[in-house]
Design a protein around this motif. Structure first.
Motif, PDB file in Angstrom:
ATOM      1  N   LEU A  80      43.016  38.742  34.143  1.00 22.11           N
ATOM      2  CA  LEU A  80      43.137  39.725  35.229  1.00 22.11           C
ATOM      3  C   LEU A  80      42.550  41.075  34.822  1.00 22.11           C
ATOM      4  O   LEU A  80      41.860  41.725  35.615  1.00 22.11           O
ATOM      5  CB  LEU A  80      44.607  39.894  35.621  1.00 22.11           C
ATOM      6  N   ALA A  81      42.821  41.488  33.584  1.00 24.60           N
ATOM      7  CA  ALA A  81      42.290  42.769  33.102  1.00 24.60           C
ATOM      8  C   ALA A  81      40.768  42.747  33.035  1.00 24.60           C
ATOM      9  O   ALA A  81      40.109  43.737  33.365  1.00 24.60           O
ATOM     10  CB  ALA A  81      42.882  43.101  31.735  1.00 24.60           C
ATOM     11  N   ASP A  83      38.842  40.790  34.930  1.00 21.26           N
ATOM     12  CA  ASP A  83      38.406  40.755  36.324  1.00 21.26           C
ATOM     13  C   ASP A  83      38.434  42.140  36.962  1.00 21.26           C
ATOM     14  O   ASP A  83      37.550  42.501  37.736  1.00 21.26           O
ATOM     15  CB  ASP A  83      39.278  39.781  37.113  1.00 21.26           C
ATOM     16  N   ARG A  84      39.446  42.919  36.620  1.00 22.16           N
ATOM     17  CA  ARG A  84      39.577  44.286  37.169  1.00 22.16           C
ATOM     18  C   ARG A  84      38.658  45.286  36.478  1.00 22.16           C
ATOM     19  O   ARG A  84      38.520  46.411  36.934  1.00 22.16           O
ATOM     20  CB  ARG A  84      41.010  44.766  37.026  1.00 22.16           C
ATOM     21  N   ASP A  86      39.215  46.427  33.408  1.00 26.07           N
ATOM     22  CA  ASP A  86      39.975  47.216  32.435  1.00 26.07           C
ATOM     23  C   ASP A  86      39.640  46.818  31.004  1.00 26.07           C
ATOM     24  O   ASP A  86      39.780  47.619  30.079  1.00 26.07           O
ATOM     25  CB  ASP A  86      41.482  47.060  32.668  1.00 26.07           C
TER      26      ASP A  86
END
Length: 132
Positions: A80-81, A83-84, A86
């Motif tokens: 998720l990080a 993908d975002r 970050d």
């Protein structure tokens, strides 16, 4: 004996179709019985608890050391990080992702541990269970 694939399919169905799981909770209970190391299972979607059973262990409100399961959660969060945006990639190092997190007296090379090293448990760090 229940296979991981069967269990994962049933759990995924719970997230995709919560009403289906409520209707077929008996089948999910049966799958849990075939997994003797599984102490409890809670499936929630948003704020709605879809399924919650604790056939073994300390119950639904007890803390449990989930050990290997935490690797999957950390890998999911890393994805998720990434993908975002970050975290740039799994090849990013601790020093790139969290500058200043590595103490000055850390073992040489700790800052160069990659996110991939961490989620695949090959960072070379001492284990934290058992006597440690």
């Amino acid at each position: 004996m229940t296979t991981r694939r069967t269990f994962l399919l049933a759990g995924s169905a719970a997230l995709a179709a919560p009403r289906l799981v409520r209707a077929q909770s008996g089948e999910l209970r049966s799958l849990i019985q075939g997994m003797p190391q599984l102490h409890s299972l809670q499936i929630a979607r948003g704020g709605d608890v879809i399924f919650a059973e604790a056939p073994r262990g300390g119950g639904l409100d007890a803390f449990a050391n989930i050990k290997s399961c935490s690797k999957s959660i950390v890998a999911l969060l890393l994805g998720l990080a990434i993908d975002r945006g970050d975290v740039p990639a799994v090849t990013a190092t601790l020093d790139q992702v969290a500058p200043g997190i590595v103490p000055p007296d850390a073992t040489e090379g700790v800052a160069d541990i990659t996110m991939e090293d961490l989620v695949t448990l090959r960072a070379g760090l001492e284990r934290t269970s058992g006597a440690n």
